[in-house]
Design a protein around this motif. Structure first.
Motif, PDB file in Angstrom:
ATOM      1  N   ALA A  40       0.826  -1.206   0.000  1.00 36.71           N
ATOM      2  CA  ALA A  40       0.000   0.000   0.000  1.00 36.71           C
ATOM      3  C   ALA A  40       0.860   1.255   0.000  1.00 36.71           C
ATOM      4  O   ALA A  40       0.570   2.226  -0.711  1.00 36.71           O
ATOM      5  N   THR A  41       1.939   1.243   0.796  1.00 34.06           N
ATOM      6  CA  THR A  41       2.834   2.404   0.859  1.00 34.06           C
ATOM      7  C   THR A  41       3.566   2.605  -0.453  1.00 34.06           C
ATOM      8  O   THR A  41       3.680   3.738  -0.953  1.00 34.06           O
ATOM      9  N   ALA A  42       4.064   1.519  -1.029  1.00 29.18           N
ATOM     10  CA  ALA A  42       4.769   1.623  -2.309  1.00 29.18           C
ATOM     11  C   ALA A  42       3.838   2.153  -3.396  1.00 29.18           C
ATOM     12  O   ALA A  42       4.257   2.916  -4.272  1.00 29.18           O
ATOM     13  N   LEU A  43       2.566   1.762  -3.340  1.00 32.53           N
ATOM     14  CA  LEU A  43       1.585   2.242  -4.315  1.00 32.53           C
ATOM     15  C   LEU A  43       1.451   3.760  -4.254  1.00 32.53           C
ATOM     16  O   LEU A  43       1.530   4.451  -5.276  1.00 32.53           O
ATOM     17  N   LEU A  44       1.295   4.295  -3.048  1.00 30.31           N
ATOM     18  CA  LEU A  44       1.115   5.738  -2.890  1.00 30.31           C
ATOM     19  C   LEU A  44       2.380   6.496  -3.276  1.00 30.31           C
ATOM     20  O   LEU A  44       2.319   7.536  -3.944  1.00 30.31           O
ATOM     21  N   LEU A  45       3.534   5.999  -2.849  1.00 26.45           N
ATOM     22  CA  LEU A  45       4.790   6.684  -3.142  1.00 26.45           C
ATOM     23  C   LEU A  45       5.124   6.651  -4.635  1.00 26.45           C
ATOM     24  O   LEU A  45       5.972   7.415  -5.096  1.00 26.45           O
ATOM     25  N   GLY A  46       4.444   5.773  -5.378  1.00 23.49           N
ATOM     26  CA  GLY A  46       4.695   5.684  -6.812  1.00 23.49           C
ATOM     27  C   GLY A  46       4.025   6.786  -7.611  1.00 23.49           C
ATOM     28  O   GLY A  46       4.359   6.994  -8.788  1.00 23.49           O
ATOM     29  N   TYR A  47       3.094   7.521  -6.977  1.00 21.92           N
ATOM     30  CA  TYR A  47       2.414   8.613  -7.681  1.00 21.92           C
ATOM     31  C   TYR A  47       3.135   9.939  -7.430  1.00 21.92           C
ATOM     32  O   TYR A  47       3.868  10.090  -6.448  1.00 21.92           O
ATOM     33  N   ALA A  48       2.902  10.879  -8.323  1.00 14.35           N
ATOM     34  CA  ALA A  48       3.567  12.179  -8.226  1.00 14.35           C
ATOM     35  C   ALA A  48       3.106  12.921  -6.973  1.00 14.35           C
ATOM     36  O   ALA A  48       1.948  12.787  -6.550  1.00 14.35           O
ATOM     37  N   PRO A  49       3.999  13.710  -6.349  1.00 12.13           N
ATOM     38  CA  PRO A  49       3.603  14.512  -5.168  1.00 12.13           C
ATOM     39  C   PRO A  49       2.457  15.459  -5.500  1.00 12.13           C
ATOM     40  O   PRO A  49       2.312  15.909  -6.643  1.00 12.13           O
ATOM     41  N   ASN A  50       1.642  15.748  -4.496  1.00 14.97           N
ATOM     42  CA  ASN A  50       0.540  16.705  -4.599  1.00 14.97           C
ATOM     43  C   ASN A  50      -0.526  16.284  -5.602  1.00 14.97           C
ATOM     44  O   ASN A  50      -1.209  17.118  -6.199  1.00 14.97           O
TER      45      ASN A  50
END
Length: 466
Positions: A138-148
């Motif tokens: 789940a964390t890797a999924l979120l961190l894979g998207y662009a900031p903001n």
């Protein structure tokens, strides 16, 4: 009297939140100083997690980790999510490995991703393996998207249901999953490939006939955002449609997460802070201005000040080139600051309302001509009112009618110019994809200073016949 806090309920109800937290902080710090750990622990039991986070954040550094360790595991996790990112990082260094694992594994995925964003890459690399496989994914999924973006701030903890389920079956599934889900106010209907096909509120589900299929009662007109949608646009969507959460879909329209209203409040605060800093000519950034070092604070403010310092040399050059006019009527020099400052104030008012309108989507680029025309008319009316007053004031000071008329006419022209500039520049910068708040204020100041002085001296030449 509350036996755990020593604060009677009537007294506590009379205190503001800030006063209560300050009183609690003092009692907690005293108990920790005297090594009365049981008393310190009891002080925190009836307090909301967000208030505990504020109290711990205000304790001396030596007591922060100790106070946090007194919290029960479930409460500690909720409190940790409310702590400042800086204190979260400090506690990661102070806590033992198993304590860190317990906290990180139970945190909301979006809050965990926000924390990992601020940590050094080496630390994140060391922490990721400590998470359970599900939470690591789940964390890797979120961190894979662009900031903001919506993908970065969403949580993958939601309840999805299938159309063929009955209301009774759906309720049973909600009961099973509710503890592991951030919010259950909205339920999301997906097909076999996780495509979002509809939504259903918990209220609608409870009120439905137990035998009814979800496909018969769900809402097929779904409001959603994409993973690459800017976080500010996500906030507008939630605000526009009065939602508690908005679903997030990927490029193939598959449901991957939701953004909740509490995350949106943080976004709005962040975006508003950035706009206010930008309006003041302070370089925006992720850090709170008041947490910056002396040199960092100066560095963030100096850029536009240097730009304005350079451009204002044009104003000095123009004034120096008008020696003939000034030598003829030296009294004109006394009113230059009045005109320039008044023009800047009028322009600042126009730019503020337009930038606010653009930020909240009340006005759009297509409305530019109408908004600028309106502000020009308002500027003319303001200029007329200010000019009448200024002519009388200038004549009372100098006893020279020609000087008073020059000042009044110039102020009228500068007011119109300032209103048009203040309204027009935000639209211009937005059309180029630039932040209107960052660009408008310095440019308006420069334009009004340079062109305002030109208007003043050419008006003087015209009236005096020089």
């Amino acid at each position: 009297m509350n036996p755990t806090t020593g604060i009677s309920t009537p007294i506590r109800s009379e205190l503001s939140r800030e006063q209560f937290c300050e009183l609690l902080r003092g009692q907690l710090s005293l108990a920790l100083t005297q090594n009365e750990l049981e008393q310190a622990k009891s002080l925190l039991l009836p307090v909301q997690p967000v208030d505990i986070a504020d109290v711990i954040g205000e304790l001396p550094e030596a007591q922060q980790a100790l106070a946090f360790r007194l919290l029960a595991k479930d409460l500690a996790i909720r409190v940790y999510e409310h702590l400042d990112l800086e204190l979260q990082q400090v506690l990661l260094q102070e806590l033992k490995s198993h304590e860190i694992q317990d906290i990180l594994d139970k945190m909301s995925p979006d809050d965990r991703a926000k924390l990992f964003d601020e940590l050094p890459a080496k630390v994140v690399t060391a922490l990721l393996p400590q998470l359970s496989p599900q939470e690591r994914e789940a964390t890797a999924l979120l961190l894979g998207y662009a900031p903001n973006t919506a993908g970065r701030i969403m949580t993958p903890e939601y309840i999805s249901l299938k159309e063929h389920l009955t209301a009774a079956q759906a309720l049973e599934r909600v009961r099973l999953l509710a503890r592991e889900t951030e919010t259950i106010y909205y339920l999301y209907i997906t097909d076999s490939e996780r495509h979002l096909t509809g939504t259903l509120s918990l209220r609608e589900l409870v009120m439905a006939d137990p035998a009814q299929l979800l496909g018969e009662v769900m809402n097929r007109e779904v409001v959603f955002v994409s993973t690459n949608t800017d976080q500010e646009e996500v906030a507008r969507v939630i605000q526009r449609y009065d939602l508690l959460a908005v679903p997030v879909v990927d490029t193939e329209q598959r449901l991957v997460g939701i953004v909740t209203v509490d995350d949106v409040l943080d976004i709005l605060e962040q975006e508003t802070t950035e706009d206010i800093y930008s309006l003041g000519g302070v370089q925006s950034g992720e850090d709170d201005y008041f947490d910056l070092s002396f040199w960092s604070a100066a560095r963030k403010r100096v850029v536009w000040l240097l730009v304005l310092l350079f451009t204002n040399t044009f104003t000095s050059t123009i004034i120096a080139g008008q020696e003939e006019v000034l030598s003829e009527v030296i009294a004109l020099a006394a009113f230059i600051p009045l005109l320039v400052d008044s023009g800047g104030n009028v322009g600042a008012q126009s730019s503020t309302v337009v930038i606010r309108g653009l930020s909240t989507a009340v006005v759009r680029l297509k409305d530019g001509f109408g908004v600028i025309s309106r502000e020009a008319a308002v500027g003319a009316m303001l200029g007329l009112m200010l000019s009448v007053i200024t002519i009388g004031w200038a004549y009372a000071l100098q006893r020279d009618l020609s000087v008073a008329i020059i000042v009044g006419l110039s102020l009228f022209g500068i007011s119109v110019l300032s209103s048009v500039s203040g309204a027009g520049l935000p639209f211009l910068f937005r059309s180029f994809g630039l932040d209107p708040a960052l660009m408008a204020a310095p440019f308006i100041t420069t334009i009004v200073d340079v062109l305002g002085v030109l208007i003043y001296f050419y008006t003087a030449r015209l009236v005096l016949g020089i």
